[in-house]
Design a protein around this motif. Structure first.
Motif, PDB file in Angstrom:
ATOM      1  N   ASP A   8       0.811  -1.228   0.000  1.00  0.00           N
ATOM      2  CA  ASP A   8       0.000   0.000   0.000  1.00  0.00           C
ATOM      3  C   ASP A   8       0.840   1.271   0.000  1.00  0.00           C
ATOM      4  O   ASP A   8       0.355   2.339   0.370  1.00  0.00           O
ATOM      5  N   THR A   9       2.099   1.186  -0.387  1.00  0.00           N
ATOM      6  CA  THR A   9       2.947   2.365  -0.480  1.00  0.00           C
ATOM      7  C   THR A   9       2.683   3.131  -1.772  1.00  0.00           C
ATOM      8  O   THR A   9       2.784   4.339  -1.805  1.00  0.00           O
ATOM      9  N   GLU A  33       7.505   7.916   2.944  1.00  0.00           N
ATOM     10  CA  GLU A  33       7.741   6.597   3.525  1.00  0.00           C
ATOM     11  C   GLU A  33       9.155   6.501   4.087  1.00  0.00           C
ATOM     12  O   GLU A  33       9.379   5.907   5.135  1.00  0.00           O
ATOM     13  N   GLN A  34      10.110   7.111   3.402  1.00  0.00           N
ATOM     14  CA  GLN A  34      11.488   7.088   3.869  1.00  0.00           C
ATOM     15  C   GLN A  34      11.630   7.848   5.187  1.00  0.00           C
ATOM     16  O   GLN A  34      12.265   7.364   6.121  1.00  0.00           O
ATOM     17  N   ARG A  38      10.003   3.509   6.794  1.00  0.00           N
ATOM     18  CA  ARG A  38       9.391   2.300   6.243  1.00  0.00           C
ATOM     19  C   ARG A  38       9.993   1.871   4.912  1.00  0.00           C
ATOM     20  O   ARG A  38       9.400   1.081   4.189  1.00  0.00           O
ATOM     21  N   VAL A  39      11.173   2.368   4.556  1.00  0.00           N
ATOM     22  CA  VAL A  39      11.791   2.028   3.282  1.00  0.00           C
ATOM     23  C   VAL A  39      13.140   1.370   3.541  1.00  0.00           C
ATOM     24  O   VAL A  39      13.937   1.849   4.331  1.00  0.00           O
ATOM     25  N   LEU A  40      13.362   0.257   2.887  1.00  0.00           N
ATOM     26  CA  LEU A  40      14.664  -0.392   2.910  1.00  0.00           C
ATOM     27  C   LEU A  40      15.300  -0.150   1.553  1.00  0.00           C
ATOM     28  O   LEU A  40      14.645  -0.272   0.518  1.00  0.00           O
ATOM     29  N   HIS A  41      16.570   0.216   1.544  1.00  0.00           N
ATOM     30  CA  HIS A  41      17.217   0.435   0.252  1.00  0.00           C
ATOM     31  C   HIS A  41      18.661  -0.008   0.341  1.00  0.00           C
ATOM     32  O   HIS A  41      19.248  -0.120   1.412  1.00  0.00           O
ATOM     33  N   GLY A  42      19.212  -0.293  -0.803  1.00  0.00           N
ATOM     34  CA  GLY A  42      20.594  -0.728  -0.857  1.00  0.00           C
ATOM     35  C   GLY A  42      21.052  -0.834  -2.291  1.00  0.00           C
ATOM     36  O   GLY A  42      20.322  -0.512  -3.223  1.00  0.00           O
ATOM     37  N   THR A  43      22.257  -1.287  -2.461  1.00  0.00           N
ATOM     38  CA  THR A  43      22.788  -1.464  -3.813  1.00  0.00           C
ATOM     39  C   THR A  43      23.183  -2.922  -3.993  1.00  0.00           C
ATOM     40  O   THR A  43      23.466  -3.633  -3.034  1.00  0.00           O
ATOM     41  N   VAL A  44      23.176  -3.338  -5.213  1.00  0.00           N
ATOM     42  CA  VAL A  44      23.589  -4.698  -5.540  1.00  0.00           C
ATOM     43  C   VAL A  44      24.598  -4.632  -6.679  1.00  0.00           C
ATOM     44  O   VAL A  44      24.605  -3.693  -7.469  1.00  0.00           O
TER      45      VAL A  44
END
Length: 53
Positions: A8-9, A33-34, A38-44
């Protein structure tokens, strides 16, 4: 970059908006949200090639 958000974001009606307005509305919602934590973030790292045999 990978961004994960809870259900529901996505803002309602986002798909019906034009490209510029859709980007603006989505960006504002993602920032909200950030700020709420409530936000997860990262790099791959993606490596393309053959696997060793």
């Amino acid at each position: 970059m990978v961004i994960m958000v809870p259900p529901d974001t996505w803002p309602p009606g986002l798909i019906e908006l034009g490209p510029a307005e859709r980007l603006d509305v989505f960006t504002r919602r993602l920032e909200e949200e950030q700020r709420a934590g409530r936000v997860l973030h990262g790099t791959v790292s993606v490596q393309i090639g053959r696997l060793p045999e």
